[in-house]
Motif scaffolding. Structure first.
Motif, PDB file in Angstrom:
ATOM      1  N   GLN A  57       0.805  -1.209  -0.069  1.00  0.00           N
ATOM      2  CA  GLN A  57       0.029   0.035   0.070  1.00  0.00           C
ATOM      3  C   GLN A  57       0.772   1.374   0.010  1.00  0.00           C
ATOM      4  OE1 GLN A  57      -3.313  -0.211  -0.096  1.00  0.00           O
ATOM      5  NE2 GLN A  57      -3.619   1.709  -0.463  1.00  0.00           N
ATOM      6  N   ALA A  58       1.945   1.010   0.836  1.00  0.00           N
ATOM      7  CA  ALA A  58       2.601   2.429   1.113  1.00  0.00           C
ATOM      8  C   ALA A  58       3.438   2.624  -0.353  1.00  0.00           C
ATOM      9  CB  ALA A  58       3.855   2.189   2.103  1.00  0.00           C
ATOM     10  N   VAL A  59       4.010   1.591  -0.950  1.00  0.00           N
ATOM     11  CA  VAL A  59       4.646   1.734  -2.210  1.00  0.00           C
ATOM     12  C   VAL A  59       3.971   2.284  -3.490  1.00  0.00           C
ATOM     13  CG1 VAL A  59       5.823   0.241  -4.285  1.00  0.00           C
ATOM     14  CG2 VAL A  59       6.510  -0.044  -1.776  1.00  0.00           C
ATOM     15  N   GLY A  60       2.451   1.836  -3.226  1.00  0.00           N
ATOM     16  CA  GLY A  60       1.447   2.413  -4.233  1.00  0.00           C
ATOM     17  C   GLY A  60       1.469   3.877  -4.096  1.00  0.00           C
ATOM     18  N   TYR A  61       1.254   4.524  -2.634  1.00  0.00           N
ATOM     19  CA  TYR A  61       1.298   5.652  -2.589  1.00  0.00           C
ATOM     20  C   TYR A  61       2.274   6.529  -3.222  1.00  0.00           C
ATOM     21  CZ  TYR A  61      -3.136   5.112   0.305  1.00  0.00           C
ATOM     22  OH  TYR A  61      -4.354   4.708   0.735  1.00  0.00           O
ATOM     23  N   ILE A  62       3.632   5.840  -2.930  1.00  0.00           N
ATOM     24  CA  ILE A  62       5.005   6.742  -3.197  1.00  0.00           C
ATOM     25  C   ILE A  62       4.941   6.555  -4.816  1.00  0.00           C
ATOM     26  CG2 ILE A  62       7.406   6.414  -3.301  1.00  0.00           C
ATOM     27  CD1 ILE A  62       6.993   5.160  -0.330  1.00  0.00           C
ATOM     28  N   CYS A  63       4.466   5.543  -5.392  1.00  0.00           N
ATOM     29  CA  CYS A  63       4.437   5.730  -6.999  1.00  0.00           C
ATOM     30  C   CYS A  63       3.581   6.853  -7.385  1.00  0.00           C
ATOM     31  CB  CYS A  63       4.097   4.236  -7.353  1.00  0.00           C
ATOM     32  SG  CYS A  63       5.496   3.048  -7.065  1.00  0.00           S
ATOM     33  N   ALA A  64       2.375   6.719  -6.815  1.00  0.00           N
ATOM     34  CA  ALA A  64       1.420   7.768  -7.151  1.00  0.00           C
ATOM     35  C   ALA A  64       1.874   9.235  -6.912  1.00  0.00           C
ATOM     36  CB  ALA A  64       0.195   7.737  -6.464  1.00  0.00           C
ATOM     37  N   LEU A  65       2.552   9.559  -6.040  1.00  0.00           N
ATOM     38  CA  LEU A  65       3.297  10.798  -5.777  1.00  0.00           C
ATOM     39  C   LEU A  65       4.347  11.068  -6.639  1.00  0.00           C
ATOM     40  CD1 LEU A  65       3.331  10.555  -1.606  1.00  0.00           C
ATOM     41  CD2 LEU A  65       1.861  12.210  -2.976  1.00  0.00           C
ATOM     42  N   GLU A  66       5.009  10.197  -6.875  1.00  0.00           N
ATOM     43  CA  GLU A  66       6.250  10.348  -8.000  1.00  0.00           C
ATOM     44  C   GLU A  66       5.527  10.586  -9.344  1.00  0.00           C
ATOM     45  OE1 GLU A  66       8.883   9.868 -11.025  1.00  0.00           O
ATOM     46  OE2 GLU A  66       7.477   8.188 -10.376  1.00  0.00           O
ATOM     47  N   THR A  67       4.815   9.983  -9.625  1.00  0.00           N
ATOM     48  CA  THR A  67       4.050   9.865 -11.187  1.00  0.00           C
ATOM     49  C   THR A  67       3.212  11.358 -10.999  1.00  0.00           C
ATOM     50  OG1 THR A  67       3.567   7.694 -11.377  1.00  0.00           O
ATOM     51  CG2 THR A  67       2.513   8.940 -12.524  1.00  0.00           C
ATOM     52  N   GLY A  68       2.733  11.732  -9.992  1.00  0.00           N
ATOM     53  CA  GLY A  68       2.105  13.029  -9.864  1.00  0.00           C
ATOM     54  C   GLY A  68       3.036  14.360  -9.929  1.00  0.00           C
ATOM     55  N   GLY A  69       4.346  13.968  -9.802  1.00  0.00           N
ATOM     56  CA  GLY A  69       5.286  15.281  -9.658  1.00  0.00           C
ATOM     57  C   GLY A  69       5.299  15.634  -8.403  1.00  0.00           C
ATOM     58  N   LYS A  70       4.720  15.147  -7.322  1.00  0.00           N
ATOM     59  CA  LYS A  70       4.934  15.687  -5.831  1.00  0.00           C
ATOM     60  C   LYS A  70       6.211  15.459  -5.197  1.00  0.00           C
ATOM     61  CE  LYS A  70       0.788  17.340  -6.185  1.00  0.00           C
ATOM     62  NZ  LYS A  70       0.512  18.541  -6.387  1.00  0.00           N
ATOM     63  N   PRO A  73      12.075  11.359  -8.341  1.00  0.00           N
ATOM     64  CA  PRO A  73      12.138   9.800  -8.585  1.00  0.00           C
ATOM     65  C   PRO A  73      13.202   9.443  -7.554  1.00  0.00           C
ATOM     66  CG  PRO A  73      12.108  10.749 -10.708  1.00  0.00           C
ATOM     67  CD  PRO A  73      12.116  11.891  -9.837  1.00  0.00           C
ATOM     68  N   ASP A  74      14.363  10.134  -7.322  1.00  0.00           N
ATOM     69  CA  ASP A  74      15.229   9.884  -6.095  1.00  0.00           C
ATOM     70  C   ASP A  74      14.656   9.665  -4.596  1.00  0.00           C
ATOM     71  OD1 ASP A  74      18.082   9.305  -5.471  1.00  0.00           O
ATOM     72  OD2 ASP A  74      17.876  11.252  -4.567  1.00  0.00           O
ATOM     73  N   GLU A  75      13.729  10.735  -4.418  1.00  0.00           N
ATOM     74  CA  GLU A  75      12.888  10.778  -3.256  1.00  0.00           C
ATOM     75  C   GLU A  75      12.368   9.270  -3.144  1.00  0.00           C
ATOM     76  OE1 GLU A  75      12.049  11.389   0.694  1.00  0.00           O
ATOM     77  OE2 GLU A  75      13.641  12.237  -0.459  1.00  0.00           O
ATOM     78  N   ALA A  76      11.457   9.158  -4.129  1.00  0.00           N
ATOM     79  CA  ALA A  76      10.566   7.875  -4.196  1.00  0.00           C
ATOM     80  C   ALA A  76      11.450   6.520  -3.939  1.00  0.00           C
ATOM     81  CB  ALA A  76       9.720   7.824  -5.375  1.00  0.00           C
ATOM     82  N   TYR A  77      12.506   6.713  -4.791  1.00  0.00           N
ATOM     83  CA  TYR A  77      13.481   5.403  -4.468  1.00  0.00           C
ATOM     84  C   TYR A  77      13.987   5.229  -3.134  1.00  0.00           C
ATOM     85  CZ  TYR A  77      17.621   2.493  -4.790  1.00  0.00           C
ATOM     86  OH  TYR A  77      18.534   1.535  -4.430  1.00  0.00           O
ATOM     87  N   LYS A  78      14.301   6.436  -2.341  1.00  0.00           N
ATOM     88  CA  LYS A  78      14.932   6.298  -1.193  1.00  0.00           C
ATOM     89  C   LYS A  78      13.894   5.911  -0.073  1.00  0.00           C
ATOM     90  CE  LYS A  78      18.381   9.708  -1.641  1.00  0.00           C
ATOM     91  NZ  LYS A  78      18.682  11.242  -1.286  1.00  0.00           N
ATOM     92  N   GLN A  79      12.658   6.350  -0.311  1.00  0.00           N
ATOM     93  CA  GLN A  79      11.365   6.112   0.636  1.00  0.00           C
ATOM     94  C   GLN A  79      11.220   4.379   0.466  1.00  0.00           C
ATOM     95  OE1 GLN A  79       8.198   8.518   0.475  1.00  0.00           O
ATOM     96  NE2 GLN A  79       9.106  10.240   0.480  1.00  0.00           N
ATOM     97  N   ILE A  80      11.106   4.043  -0.734  1.00  0.00           N
ATOM     98  CA  ILE A  80      10.633   2.706  -1.082  1.00  0.00           C
ATOM     99  C   ILE A  80      11.701   1.685  -0.442  1.00  0.00           C
ATOM    100  CG2 ILE A  80      10.328   0.866  -2.714  1.00  0.00           C
ATOM    101  CD1 ILE A  80       8.872   3.029  -4.353  1.00  0.00           C
TER     102      ILE A  80
END
Length: 110
Positions: A57-70, A73-80
């Motif tokens: 679920q958390a990975v899905g949210y992070i991916c959605a935030l990255e896709t939406g430009g919020k 990609p580097d921050e998304a990678y670090k969080q995941i």
């Protein structure tokens, strides 16, 4: 061992996963879907399955935030990566998978 632990105290018993004490069940089911566990039942497997669903679920949210430009990609990678390390620690703490289980090996015993 929960993947996402809260430190706010006993108030958490009456709070839904969304953080709203008065949230409707339909709201929680939409935001925090959990599916029935159908694997071999042990308390450890059940706990790990819950952690795995939270991770997913958390990975899905992070991916959605990255896709939406919020987030970048580097921050998304670090969080995941951080979430994956937590999941890996929970797997180890729950003793899921024996040391003689060669799931990482490419050879197949016949």
């Amino acid at each position: 061992m929960a993947l996402f632990e809260s430190t706010s105290g006993s108030d958490d018993l009456n709070r839904s996963p969304s953080g709203n004490s008065g949230a409707s069940p339909a709201y929680d089911a939409l935001l925090y879907p959990h599916h029935r566990y159908r694997g071999q039942f042990t308390p450890q497997n059940l706990a790990f399955n819950a952690n795995l669903q939270e991770f997913s679920q958390a990975v899905g949210y992070i991916c959605a935030l990255e896709t939406g430009g919020k987030i970048s990609p580097d921050e998304a990678y670090k969080q995941i990566k951080k979430l994956y390390k937590q999941l890996k620690r929970s797997k180890k703490a729950l003793n899921i998978g024996d040391s003689d289980d060669n799931t990482d090996s490419t050879s197949v015993d016949e």
